[in-house]
Enzyme design. Structure first.
Site, PDB file in Angstrom:
ATOM      1  N   ASP A 309      39.503  33.494   5.410  1.00 13.06           N
ATOM      2  CA  ASP A 309      39.731  32.212   4.660  1.00 13.06           C
ATOM      3  C   ASP A 309      38.993  32.236   3.470  1.00 13.06           C
ATOM      4  OD1 ASP A 309      40.983  29.716   3.845  1.00 13.06           O
ATOM      5  OD2 ASP A 309      39.661  28.586   4.981  1.00 13.06           O
ATOM      6  N   HIS A 310      39.414  31.351   2.358  1.00 14.23           N
ATOM      7  CA  HIS A 310      38.516  31.148   1.249  1.00 14.23           C
ATOM      8  C   HIS A 310      37.833  29.820   1.407  1.00 14.23           C
ATOM      9  CE1 HIS A 310      41.408  33.634  -1.373  1.00 14.23           C
ATOM     10  NE2 HIS A 310      40.358  34.332  -0.773  1.00 14.23           N
ATOM     11  N   TYR A 544      42.205  26.382   2.213  1.00 14.35           N
ATOM     12  CA  TYR A 544      43.435  26.113   2.993  1.00 14.35           C
ATOM     13  C   TYR A 544      44.221  27.696   2.758  1.00 14.35           C
ATOM     14  CZ  TYR A 544      42.725  21.370   1.254  1.00 14.35           C
ATOM     15  OH  TYR A 544      42.055  20.277   0.823  1.00 14.35           O
ATOM     16  N   HIS A 545      43.399  28.767   2.974  1.00 13.14           N
ATOM     17  CA  HIS A 545      43.928  30.001   2.799  1.00 13.14           C
ATOM     18  C   HIS A 545      43.760  30.991   3.666  1.00 13.14           C
ATOM     19  CE1 HIS A 545      43.144  29.625  -1.915  1.00 13.14           C
ATOM     20  NE2 HIS A 545      44.388  28.683  -1.483  1.00 13.14           N
ATOM     21  N   LEU A 546      44.044  30.427   5.099  1.00 13.18           N
ATOM     22  CA  LEU A 546      43.879  31.286   6.258  1.00 13.18           C
ATOM     23  C   LEU A 546      44.914  32.459   6.343  1.00 13.18           C
ATOM     24  CD1 LEU A 546      42.936  28.454   6.937  1.00 13.18           C
ATOM     25  CD2 LEU A 546      43.116  28.916   9.408  1.00 13.18           C
TER      26      LEU A 546
END
Length: 613
Positions: A309-310, A544-546
């Site tokens: 994630d980011h 929110y980049h899972l």
């Protein structure tokens, strides 16, 4: 209940809506799409309404995660994990930045064994989806873009001063202006631009609106089942010859139903939901499953692992004239957004007749702005206010791509949003929240975001109960490399802010009181490396980049087929071998397009257009 169909797609989000829509283009193919939520509410179309959607259990799964080596300043130490729970999925609650990733990201996937996933091979699928509206405000590599696809992509109107000032300052700081979605995202110096956003005529273009709404969802061969939470994939056969035959789900009424799949089941439930469903179905790490009483049918130790994630640190600066106030956003959202108890207008519109002149003027202005947006697509609410970004290399590694992103959010939000969406007590973060986050405060939130994290997390089952939330362990900043990169990105972001100060009124960085005291920091000082690292460990937030929990090569093959099970694929962000260097929604939509074509070629499905080799 759909009974028996050819294909069952689980999850109507960023990839699943694409797959269901494309496969059902063939009238002889029966498709069922299972979605836990419903169709999106009307407010979802308003780009600036993101925070409302992320704090509503009707549209968000409302999950949280163990944050690992960060989250020390968050409520309960837990990181929020917003996931869309409606048709359109997370493309309906995200901030709409349309970012494909660096070409080197995809070439690295292919070099690592993901045959067919190089940049040249995935570019046609990006172009197929995209309905770009070119603008003089965007530097564009036009041959790399599509203009006829269903997914709206455009730049906000009007361009806000804070976003334009950010772009100009980044250029002054040595980051060239360019098309970050082009075929060449530049060398180490990188690229900066206003965001290309998934909007169409000023409205959100989620995958529901782009791919399902209207003609597609009315097709007699497409059954869309909403309010239906998938609980397991039905598997038949002996070990070594297992095959997916259908999907079990629970309805809103609590009944258990089954839809059979004559050809294939496709999991598009996201980087959390897809591994969770595999494990609930008996495909996952044997020891973990058996410890919870789940019978293991396929010992697949990599399911749920390698979570990426980011993570971003928000650098808040007062910026009169550049930032957008929450009061301004409220007016632009129309009179209903200004009603009591939070706003100055009466809760009952019937009481508007007795408004004093100043409130009559406020209401009239709110009506004017809302009408302008609804009729022209132009106005303050035509974007999420996350409006520009820059990508570059820190020089600390990951030479195949850019490892750093800086973005600007041209609003500082309110106390309520800090609490509900960011899980932060504003009274602990700000010297005086009533001033720093007042309705009329104009702030800029500059977001420092390493985009090639080395730390990896995990999604595990917390229970054999299929309706129970999973155990999400992010493990952020557990690899020291990520702390070093974060420090470098924050320093570069502060340099961009300094460049903005040469032309605009931008105040000093707002550092949380407790951290400032711990590190002897006085407002206006240049923060030390130790303070930056501590800020990241306390107040960094998910972007929110899972991704990568069912990655190609570990859980699925390059054709997205689950290893060890026939008739079962995964197609969503979980299959990414590594997270792309930028916002992930565009790449997830691309995965949906490519998956639909893979399925169509193997099963003789007649898509309207094939773009792959």
């Amino acid at each position: 209940m759909a009974g028996s169909v050819d294909f069952v797609v689980v999850g109507g989000g960023s990839a699943g809506a694409v797959i269901a829509s494309r496969l059902s283009e063939d009238p002889d193919v029966r498709v069922a799409l299972i979605e836990a939520g419903d169709r999106p509410p009307a407010v979802e179309l308003v780009p600036a309404a993101c925070p409302v959607l992320q704090a509503d259990p009707e549209t968000d799964w409302m999950l949280t995660a163990d944050a690992g080596a960060c989250g020390k300043g968050l409520r309960g130490g837990r990181m929020m994990v917003p996931r869309g729970r409606m048709l359109g999925g997370s493309s309906g609650i995200n901030y709409m930045a349309y970012v494909r990733g660096h070409p080197g990201d995809f070439d690295a996937w292919a070099a690592g064994g993901a045959d067919g996933w190089s940049f040249a091979e995935v570019l046609p699928y990006f172009r197929k989806s995209e309905g770009l509206v070119p603008s003089e405000a965007l530097p564009l590599d036009l041959p790399a873009h599509g203009t006829e696809g269903p997914l709206g992509v455009s730049v906000r109107s009007p361009v806000l001063p804070g976003a334009q000032a950010f772009v100009e300052a980044a250029v002054a700081a040595g980051i060239p202006l360019g098309d970050y979605n082009g075929r060449d995202r530049g060398g180490p110096a990188g690229v900066v631009s206003l965001f290309q956003t998934t909007t169409k005529q000023g409205r959100r273009s989620s995958t529901y609106h782009a791919f399902l709404e209207g003609e597609a969802e009315q097709r007699p061969n497409l059954t869309v089942i909403t309010h239906a939470q998938a609980t397991r994939v039905l598997l038949s056969g002996e070990p070594g010859a297992l095959r997916a035959t259908g999907v079990e789900y629970v309805t809103a009424a609590g009944t258990t139903e089954v839809v059979d799949a004559a050809r294939e089941v496709v999991l598009s439930a996201g980087a959390v939901g897809s591994p969770q469903l595999l494990m609930l179905s008996g495909v996952g790490p044997r020891g973990q499953l058996e410890s919870l009483g789940v019978r293991c049918l396929v010992d697949a130790p990599e399911v749920g692992r390698h979570l990426k994630d980011h993570l971003q640190v928000g650098l808040m600066h007062p910026a009169p004239g550049l930032g957008v106030s929450m009061a301004g956003v409220g007016v632009a959202l129309g009179p209903d957004a200004l009603r009591a108890p939070a706003g100055p207008l009466p809760a009952d519109p019937a009481d508007d007749a007795s408004l004093p002149p100043e409130l009559q003027e406020l209401k009239a202005e709110a009506e004017r702005q809302l009408t302008e947006w609804s009729t022209t697509g132009s106005g303050l609410v035509s974007s999420s206010l996350y409006d520009a970004g820059a990508w570059f290399s820190t020089g600390l590694g990951d030479e195949h791509t850019h490892d750093a992103q800086i973005a600007v959010f041209v609003c500082g939000y309110s106390v309520d949003i800090w609490d509900s969406c960011l899980h932060v007590d504003a009274a602990e973060y700000f010297d005086d929240p009533a001033v720093d986050l007042s309705p009329t405060a104009e702030n800029l939130f500059v977001l420092a975001n390493p985009v090639q994290p080395h730390s990896e997390g995990e999604v595990r089952l917390a229970s054999a109960d299929p309706l129970a939330a999973p155990d999400i362990r992010m493990n952020y900043l557990t690899d020291p490399h990520d702390v070093a990169v974060m420090t470098a990105v924050v320093r570069r972001a502060l340099d961009v802010v300094d460049r903005m100060r040469r032309e605009h009124e931008v105040g000093d960085l707002l550092v949380p009181r407790r951290l400032a005291e711990t590190h002897g920091h006085t407002r206006g000082d240049v923060p030390s490396d130790e303070l930056i690292a501590d800020l990241a460990r306390h107040y960094s937030f998910t972007v929110y980049h899972l991704t990568s929990t069912c990655r190609i090569g570990s859980v699925v093959d390059p054709r997205l087929r689950v290893l060890g099970v026939g008739g079962l694929r995964v197609a969503d962000a979980s299959v990414m071998p590594n997270v792309v260097s930028g916002n992930t929604n565009a790449a997830t939509i691309m995965i949906g397009e490519k998956a639909a074509e893979l399925l169509a070629r193997e099963h003789g499905v007649g898509l309207r257009e094939f773009v792959g080799a």
